[in-house]
Design a protein around this motif. Structure first.
Motif, PDB file in Angstrom:
ATOM      1  N   ILE A   1      14.050   0.801   5.730  1.00 60.75           N
ATOM      2  CA  ILE A   1      15.107   2.018   5.864  1.00 60.75           C
ATOM      3  C   ILE A   1      14.378   3.089   5.084  1.00 60.75           C
ATOM      4  N   ILE A   2      14.142   2.824   3.984  1.00 62.71           N
ATOM      5  CA  ILE A   2      13.898   4.241   2.963  1.00 62.71           C
ATOM      6  C   ILE A   2      12.561   4.894   3.564  1.00 62.71           C
ATOM      7  N   LEU A   3      11.529   3.914   3.762  1.00 65.37           N
ATOM      8  CA  LEU A   3      10.306   4.590   4.409  1.00 65.37           C
ATOM      9  C   LEU A   3      10.439   5.603   5.893  1.00 65.37           C
ATOM     10  N   PHE A   4      11.239   4.805   6.670  1.00 67.05           N
ATOM     11  CA  PHE A   4      11.322   5.261   7.876  1.00 67.05           C
ATOM     12  C   PHE A   4      12.507   6.525   7.848  1.00 67.05           C
TER      13      PHE A   4
ATOM     14  N   TYR B   1      13.448   3.184  -3.102  1.00 60.71           N
ATOM     15  CA  TYR B   1      13.547   4.397  -3.820  1.00 60.71           C
ATOM     16  C   TYR B   1      12.845   4.222  -5.015  1.00 60.71           C
ATOM     17  N   ILE B   2      12.624   3.303  -5.872  1.00 61.02           N
ATOM     18  CA  ILE B   2      11.655   3.294  -6.936  1.00 61.02           C
ATOM     19  C   ILE B   2      10.214   3.435  -6.434  1.00 61.02           C
ATOM     20  N   THR B   3       9.762   3.187  -5.501  1.00 63.18           N
ATOM     21  CA  THR B   3       8.203   3.179  -5.075  1.00 63.18           C
ATOM     22  C   THR B   3       7.888   4.402  -4.133  1.00 63.18           C
TER      23      THR B   3
ATOM     24  N   ALA C   1       3.977   5.356  -2.571  1.00 66.88           N
ATOM     25  CA  ALA C   1       3.669   4.465  -1.790  1.00 66.88           C
ATOM     26  C   ALA C   1       2.183   4.178  -1.548  1.00 66.88           C
ATOM     27  N   HIS C   2       1.340   5.122  -1.821  1.00 62.96           N
ATOM     28  CA  HIS C   2      -0.001   4.713  -1.468  1.00 62.96           C
ATOM     29  C   HIS C   2      -0.857   4.595  -2.897  1.00 62.96           C
ATOM     30  N   ASN C   3      -0.195   4.450  -3.744  1.00 62.41           N
ATOM     31  CA  ASN C   3      -0.798   4.178  -5.209  1.00 62.41           C
ATOM     32  C   ASN C   3      -0.953   2.621  -5.356  1.00 62.41           C
TER      33      ASN C   3
ATOM     34  N   ARG D   1       0.604  -2.642  -7.521  1.00 58.82           N
ATOM     35  CA  ARG D   1       0.130  -3.854  -7.813  1.00 58.82           C
ATOM     36  C   ARG D   1       1.043  -4.305  -9.306  1.00 58.82           C
ATOM     37  N   ASN D   2       1.108  -3.394 -10.112  1.00 55.15           N
ATOM     38  CA  ASN D   2       1.617  -3.756 -11.272  1.00 55.15           C
ATOM     39  C   ASN D   2       3.054  -4.038 -11.268  1.00 55.15           C
ATOM     40  N   LEU D   3       3.737  -3.024 -10.591  1.00 61.29           N
ATOM     41  CA  LEU D   3       5.235  -3.185 -10.380  1.00 61.29           C
ATOM     42  C   LEU D   3       5.574  -4.578  -9.737  1.00 61.29           C
ATOM     43  N   ASN D   4       4.743  -4.772  -8.635  1.00 60.94           N
ATOM     44  CA  ASN D   4       5.207  -6.177  -7.931  1.00 60.94           C
ATOM     45  C   ASN D   4       4.662  -7.448  -8.762  1.00 60.94           C
TER      46      ASN D   4
END
Length: 457
Positions: free
Chosen positions: A93-96, A264-266, A270-272, A277-280
């Motif tokens: 929903i955020i990306l779209f 919202y956070i990412t 989005a392409h980093n 990786r670190n956040l997930n």
């Protein structure tokens, strides 16, 4: 105070792309591949239902005891799918919405899209409800599928996003009240307002997740207490008169709201790949740690542990979940309790972290072949045409099951067991048939307009 013209500017800053251009945004391939993996796992669960006699459901009133390794793992691993779908829908929903605002969509057009897309999922669910009557045959009952929860929650999630846009200036105004300086640092104020918005979303997520546990009755009340139709539709899985409610929307809304928060956070990153990786990895480790804190005592956050056999004397905390590894991860899915949420969302985030950690290429040709197959193979095709995959695979494995019934006869025992090569071969064969179909459909819908109904699939 935020003046009307300033309020408009704040809405635009919060709603539009951070880059501020009108170019078509690049797809995040990792997300498509992850979504494709979820589709594969879901297809395994449905293949088990159509091709074998194994149809376990971990409900608040009946929980299977898993003993055999292969059948148990083949069920438990599919638990990644439903929470992953709901989470990815919120993230999507955020990306779209961000991408559409970027090309000039108005708020009203977004709202219309949310409603149409949600209703489309509900219509498809109605089709499967009728389909379910034909399949059950024994008696008339209308089952709800995951599409029912996703359809309702897509509309709710879209409204949450739009509410975030509309309320953002008021969050900014609230933050300004703490600033006594005449000159206001709008950048810092907006940053604090976004933080406040994220905290609100996190609190809603937590309350919804806890609500799943607190509203669930004891198992002995099933079929003895009349909870009413509306409670079964919205909150309580189970059979009630003509309805078999498998996915009440409010049970799965926490995943969608969490996906919105994650989006919202990412969004800026989005392409980093390193950042994601670190956040997930951090989220996954935190959730699995929380799972251990909930599961080992075996009390709060676990729905109706008395459904399992009593543990042997001397078992830590007299906890039935500590009798075996399979029982330890055998959490209630309908509705998802806190153990289920933390375990399977924790694993989903670790899978995302793994995908983000894979490099684009390596010095080793064999690894490069694996990477190319992973990021441009069947998982990508399935992920880019997820709803199309869902619709087709359901019918495909049903037809396979009907053919087997025709060839071997209808009986209570399947012609082969879950750990036999025949089942796994047929499941993989089905995926092989779906791969080229999904590739063609993904190309077909990519040529459609941004608001085309075909893009929903």
């Amino acid at each position: 105070m935020v003046q009307p013209n300033e309020r408009t500017i704040l809405i635009q800053r919060n709603a539009t792309s951070y880059t501020g251009d009108n170019t078509k945004p690049r797809r995040v391939v990792v997300l498509d591949v992850f979504r494709g993996l979820l589709m594969v796992l879901q297809s395994l669960d449905h293949a088990r239902s159509f091709l074998t006699a194994l149809t376990e459901h971990e409900t608040w009133y009946s929980q299977p005891v898993y003993k055999d390794l292969v059948p148990s793992i083949s069920r438990l691993v599919t638990h990644l799918a439903a929470p992953g779908f709901a989470f990815m829908m919120g993230f999507g929903i955020i990306l779209f919405s961000e991408s559409r605002l970027r090309i000039g969509w108005e708020i009203n057009k977004l709202l219309k899209h949310y409603i149409i897309r949600g209703l489309t999922l509900l219509i498809l669910n109605a089709y499967f409800m009728i389909f379910g009557i034909i399949y059950v045959i024994d008696y008339i009952i209308f089952p709800t599928t995951v599409l029912f929860a996703l359809g309702i929650n897509f509309i709710i999630g879209g409204l949450v996003f739009l509410a975030g846009i509309k309320s953002f200036p008021y969050l900014v105004r609230f933050q300004q009240n703490f600033n006594s300086n005449y000159t206001v640092d709008y950048e810092n104020v907006e940053k604090k307002a976004k933080y406040m918005r994220n905290v609100i979303l996190l609190l809603i997520t937590i309350l919804l997740a806890i609500g799943n546990v607190s509203q669930t009755p004891k198992s002995i009340e099933y079929e003895t207490v009349d909870f009413g139709l509306w409670r079964f539709i919205w909150l309580l899985p189970g059979e009630y008169k003509w309805l078999f409610s498998m996915y009440p929307p409010l049970n799965w809304l926490s995943f969608t709201i969490f996906g919105i928060l994650y989006g919202y956070i990412t969004l800026k990153q989005a392409h980093n790949k390193r950042y994601n990786r670190n956040l997930n990895l951090k989220i996954g480790i935190f959730l699995l740690t929380l799972f251990l804190a909930i599961r080992i005592p075996g009390k709060f956050g676990n729905i109706n542990p008395e459904l399992l056999p009593s543990p042997p004397p001397g078992t830590l905390f007299n906890n039935p979940y500590l009798t075996s590894i399979l029982q330890f991860v055998n959490a209630i899915k309908y509705p998802p309790d806190l153990s289920f949420i933390t375990l399977y969302m924790g694993l989903n985030h670790l899978i995302l972290a793994f995908f983000y950690s894979i490099p684009s290429s390596t010095p080793y040709s064999i690894l490069n072949y694996f990477i190319d197959f992973l990021f441009s193979g069947p998982l990508l095709a399935f992920g880019q045409s997820a709803l199309f995959f869902y619709m087709v695979h359901f019918h495909l494995y049903l037809i396979m099951g009907l053919i087997l019934t025709f060839l071997f006869g209808s009986n209570q025992e399947p012609p082969y067991s879950i750990d036999s090569w025949q089942f796994w071969s047929m499941w993989i064969f089905g995926l092989a048939l779906l791969w080229p179909m999904c590739i063609k459909y993904a190309k077909f819908k990519s040529r459609k307009e941004p608001d085309s109904l075909w893009r929903f699939f």
